[in-house]
Design an enzyme around this catalytic site. Structure first.
Site, short mmCIF file in Angstrom:
data_model
loop_
_atom_site.label_atom_id
_atom_site.label_comp_id
_atom_site.label_asym_id
_atom_site.label_seq_id
_atom_site.Cartn_x
_atom_site.Cartn_y
_atom_site.Cartn_z
N ARG A 1 -2.24 9.81 10.98
CA ARG A 1 -3.16 8.69 11.16
C ARG A 1 -4.41 9.13 11.90
NH1 ARG A 1 -0.56 2.89 12.33
NH2 ARG A 1 -2.38 1.54 12.16
N GLU B 1 0.85 -1.19 0.00
CA GLU B 1 0.00 0.00 0.00
C GLU B 1 0.88 1.24 0.00
OE1 GLU B 1 -2.77 0.08 3.22
OE2 GLU B 1 -3.37 -2.01 2.95
N GLU C 1 -5.25 7.51 6.75
CA GLU C 1 -4.23 8.56 6.83
C GLU C 1 -4.83 9.84 6.28
OE1 GLU C 1 0.06 9.06 7.83
OE2 GLU C 1 -1.44 7.50 8.18
N LYS D 1 2.44 4.45 1.27
CA LYS D 1 2.65 5.05 2.60
C LYS D 1 2.47 6.55 2.45
CE LYS D 1 5.66 5.16 6.64
NZ LYS D 1 5.16 6.48 7.03
N ARG E 1 3.70 -3.14 17.80
CA ARG E 1 4.55 -3.01 16.62
C ARG E 1 4.79 -4.43 16.12
NH1 ARG E 1 6.99 1.41 14.71
NH2 ARG E 1 6.69 2.56 16.67
N LYS F 1 7.25 -1.11 6.88
CA LYS F 1 7.30 0.12 6.08
C LYS F 1 8.64 0.16 5.37
CE LYS F 1 8.14 2.49 10.48
NZ LYS F 1 7.67 3.54 11.39
#
EC number: 6.5.1.1
Length: 562
Positions: free
Chosen positions: A259, A252, A303, A254, A419, A425
Site C-alpha cells: 500500500r 475491487e 497498491e 485485491k 479497521r 477482504k
C-alpha cells in the site's frame, strides 16, 4: 512554570500500577491538571507522546534508534558494574526497573545537581536522533549518561524505557482520548476523527490545552505531506454475506502488492509506505507519472505492484527491494518494473474528501486519472448485487495473479487508521496473520548459529501483547541470518539461549487453522504456523488483534462474522 520530569514520572508510576482503564484515565487527568496549573500547554504535547513511548509524532516516522546495548553501555558509564546491571535485568525482565533498583549506584557529578525538567529530557532525547557519523555511538552514550546522572531512580526507570520507546505503563491513544473527552468535555468520537486526520496525539493535546477551536483550527485538518494511517479492511466469510449486508457492494481486485499513499502539491510529489516512511526517492518512475496528473494538489491511495514482463505480479519481496533501495536506483528500476493501482482519493484541490461517500470519491478519481498514465492505473472494480457476477470477478482477479477481492460499501466515508465494517477482504485461503516477535531461540543443527524459533504475539485493544504461538519454518538461511542480526540489536536480555526482544519485527504468518487453547492467555493457538513473509513495511501498530483472531476462528467454524 517548568514541569519537572519527576513530577510526570510519579504519575506514570500510578498509571502503571493499575490495570483498570478508567483509573489510568483519572491519573492521566492529573497530568492535564498539572499542565493547566503550571500554564504550560506545550508540555501536554510532550507528556502524551512520552506516555505512548514516542519522542516524535507518528507521521514524522522517526525513531530514536537506540537499542538495549547502547543503553546498557550508557548505564555502565555512570558507574554501575556491567555484570550487576545484566543480572538485575535478568531478574526483573526490564531495563527500566533494573536501573531504578540500581540508581543509587550512579555517580553524581554534584551534590547540588538540578533535577531535569520535562523540556530538558525531551530536548536531550530529540538530539539523539540527529547524531550521525564517526564516534556517533560514543556521543549517544555521553548524552544518555548525562541525563541519567541528573535523574532520580524513578526518573531513570522511565528514561530507560523511553529511550527504548517502550514505556510499559499501559497507556494507549484510545485511553488518552478518553481522558481528553472527560476533562475537556468533548465527544470522544469527535476527538478520534481529529486524531485520525492529524496522526499526531501531541498536536491535538497542545491545541486542547490552549483551548483552541479544535473543529476549525487549520493545523487539525487533513494536510498535504502529513501522511495519515490507512483505513483497514476486515475479513468476511463469503461474497454473499457482503451482498446481504451492503446490497450492491463495490468489488475491487485485491492486488498482491504494498500500500502507498501519494501526496502531490504543484510539481512536488511525496510517496509514503504503509508505515508512513517516505519512499519517494526509491520509485522515481511513479513520481514522474504523478507529476503529470492535472491537479493543483491531491492525496491518492493505491497498491504498488511489481510486475513481470507478462504483466503478472512478481513476489512481494521484490517490492520491498525497491522500497529499501537508496542508491543505484536506475539499475534496479530496469530489473523490477512497478505499477500502482489507485483505488481512492482523499484530498483534491485544497479540499478534504474523506467525508464524501466512496461512490463520489471514485467518480472524482476516474475524472482525474486517465489511460495516458502508464504506471498509474485505477483499480479494477465491479459494483453489483449479483453473487454470480461478483464470483466471476473474484475468479478473474485470481486468474491474473492477485489475492482476491476487496468488498466496499459505496456509501461509506473514509476512516483513517480504523479497521472498519464498511470494507472487507475475501481470499481463497484463511487470512494470514501479522504478528510481532517477542522472543527468539537459537536453532539446531546447521542453523545453530542463528535464531531459528520465534515466540509470536498479537495485541488487544490497549496494545498489550499476547502470545499466540511459536514459529520456526518458512524462512531461508539468508532470512534467518538477517533476522539474527536485527534481533541482536533489539535484545533486552538472554536467558538459556532465548532472547527477550523489543517487539519491533513483524512477521506474516500462514497456518492450517486457529484452535482454542488454554496454553496461551489469549485463549487461542495457531496450528502448523509458517512464516510467509517478513513484513518490513509494517510496524507493531499493524499487527492483528485478538478480535481479529476471534473473527477468523468464527469464520473457519462456519459461523460467519456478521
Amino acid at each position: 512554570m517548568a514541569i519537572l520530569f519527576k513530577e510526570v514520572c510519579d504519575i506514570f508510576y500510578k498509571i502503571e500500577s493499575t490495570t483498570k482503564r478508567l483509573e489510568k484515565m483519572e491519573y492521566f487527568i492529573e497530568l492535564i491538571k498539572m499542565v493547566e496549573n503550571k500554564k504550560a500547554p506545550q508540555d501536554l504535547k510532550k507528556i502524551c507522546q512520552i506516555a505512548v513511548g514516542r519522542v516524535f509524532a507518528e507521521h514524522e516516522n522517526k525513531e530514536l534508534g537506540i537499542g538495549p546495548n547502547i543503553l546498557i553501555d550508557a548505564i555502565i558509564s555512570t558507574g554501575i558494574n556491567k555484570k550487576t546491571i545484566q543480572n538485575t535485568i535478568n531478574q526483573t525482565g526490564d531495563i527500566g526497573t533494573a536501573l531504578e533498583q540500581l540508581g543509587h549506584n550512579i555517580k553524581q557529578t554534584s551534590l547540588f545537581q538540578t533535577p531535569p525538567t520535562l523540556e530538558e529530557v525531551y530536548t536531550t532525547l530529540k538530539k539523539l536522533s540527529t547524531i550521525e557519523g564517526g564516534q556517533s555511538q560514543k556521543k549517544k552514550i555521553r548524552h544518555i549518561s548525562s541525563i541519567l546522572i541528573k535523574s532520580s531512580p524513578i526518573e531513570q526507570r522511565y528514561l530507560a524505557r523511553l529511550i527504548l520507546e517502550d514505556m510499559r505503563i499501559g497507556m494507549s491513544i484510545p485511553t488518552i482520548l478518553g481522558a481528553f473527552s472527560k476533562y475537556y468535555n468533548q465527544p470522544k468520537e469527535n476527538l478520534e476523527k481529529i486524531y485520525a486526520v492529524v496522526n499526531d496525539i501531541g498536536l491535538l493535546a497542545e491545541k486542547l490545552a490552549q483551548r483552541c477551536d479544535i473543529y476549525n483550527d487549520e493545523e487539525l485538518q487533513l494536510k498535504i505531506f502529513r501522511p495519515i494511517k490507512p483505513m483497514l479492511a476486515q475479513l468476511i466469510g463469503s461474497i454473499n454475506d457482503a451482498i446481504i449486508e451492503m446490497g450492491a457492494p463495490q468489488f475491487e481486485t485485491k492486488y498482491d502488492g504494498a500500500r502507498v499513499q501519494i501526496h502531490k502539491k504543484d510539481n512536488i510529489v511525496k510517496i509514503y509506505s504503509r508505515k508512513l516512511e517516505d519512499i519517494t526517492n526509491s520509485i522515481p518512475e511513479i513520481v514522474e507519472e504523478v507529476k503529470n496528473i492535472e491537479a493543483q494538489n491531491l492525496i491518492i491511495e493505491g497498491e504498488c505492484v511489481a510486475m513481470d514482463k507478462n504483466g503478472r505480479p512478481r513476489p512481494f519481496q521484490d517490492i520491498l527491494r525497491r522500497f529499501r533501495r537508496k542508491y543505484n536506483i536506475d539499475s534496479i528500476q530496469s530489473e523490477i518494473n512497478l505499477k500502482v493501482y489507485v483505488f481512492d482519493i482523499l484530498y483534491y484541490n485544497n479540499k478534504s474528501l474523506i467525508e464524501l461517500p466512496l461512490i463520489e470519491r471514485r467518480s472524482i478519481l476516474e475524472k482525474i486519472l486517465t489511460n495516458k498514465h502508464n504506471k498509474l492505473n485505477i483499480s479494477h472494480k465491479l459494483t453489483t448485487d449479483n453473487e454470480q457476477k461478483a464470483r466471476e470477478f473474484y475468479e478473474w482477479s485470481l486468474s491474473i495473479g492477485h489475492e482476491g477481492v476487496m468488498i466496499k460499501n459505496p456509501n461509506a466515508i473514509y476512516t483513517p487508521g480504523s479497521r472498519v465494517r464498511t470494507m472487507y477482504k475475501f481470499k481463497p485461503t484463511l487470512e494470514s496473520l501479522d504478528v510481532v516477535i517477542t522472543k527468539a531461540k537459537m536453532g539446531m543443527g546447521k542453523r545453530k548459529e542463528w535464531y531459528g524459533s520465534f515466540e509470536i504475539a498479537v495485541k488487544d485493544y490497549e496494545n498489550n501483547l499476547y502470545t499466540i504461538g511459536h514459529v520456526g519454518s518458512g524462512l531461508t538461511e539468508e532470512e534467518l541470518h538477517n533476522l539474527t542480526e536485527q534481533i541482536k540489536n533489539i535484545t533486552i536480555e538472554v536467558i538459556n539461549d532465548e532472547a527477550i526482544v523489543e517487539p519491533k519485527i513483524v512477521l506474516e504468518i500462514s497456518y492450517e487453522e486457529i484452535q482454542e487453547s488454554d496454553k496461551y492467555k489469549c485463549g487461542y493457538a495457531l496450528r502448523f504456523p509458517r512464516v510467509a513473509r517478513i513484513r518490513t513495511d509494517k510496524s507493531i501498530e499493524d499487527i492483528n488483534s485478538i478480535e481479529d483472531i476471534e473473527r477468523i476462528f468464527d469464520i473457519q467454524k462456519g459461523k460467519g462474522n456478521l
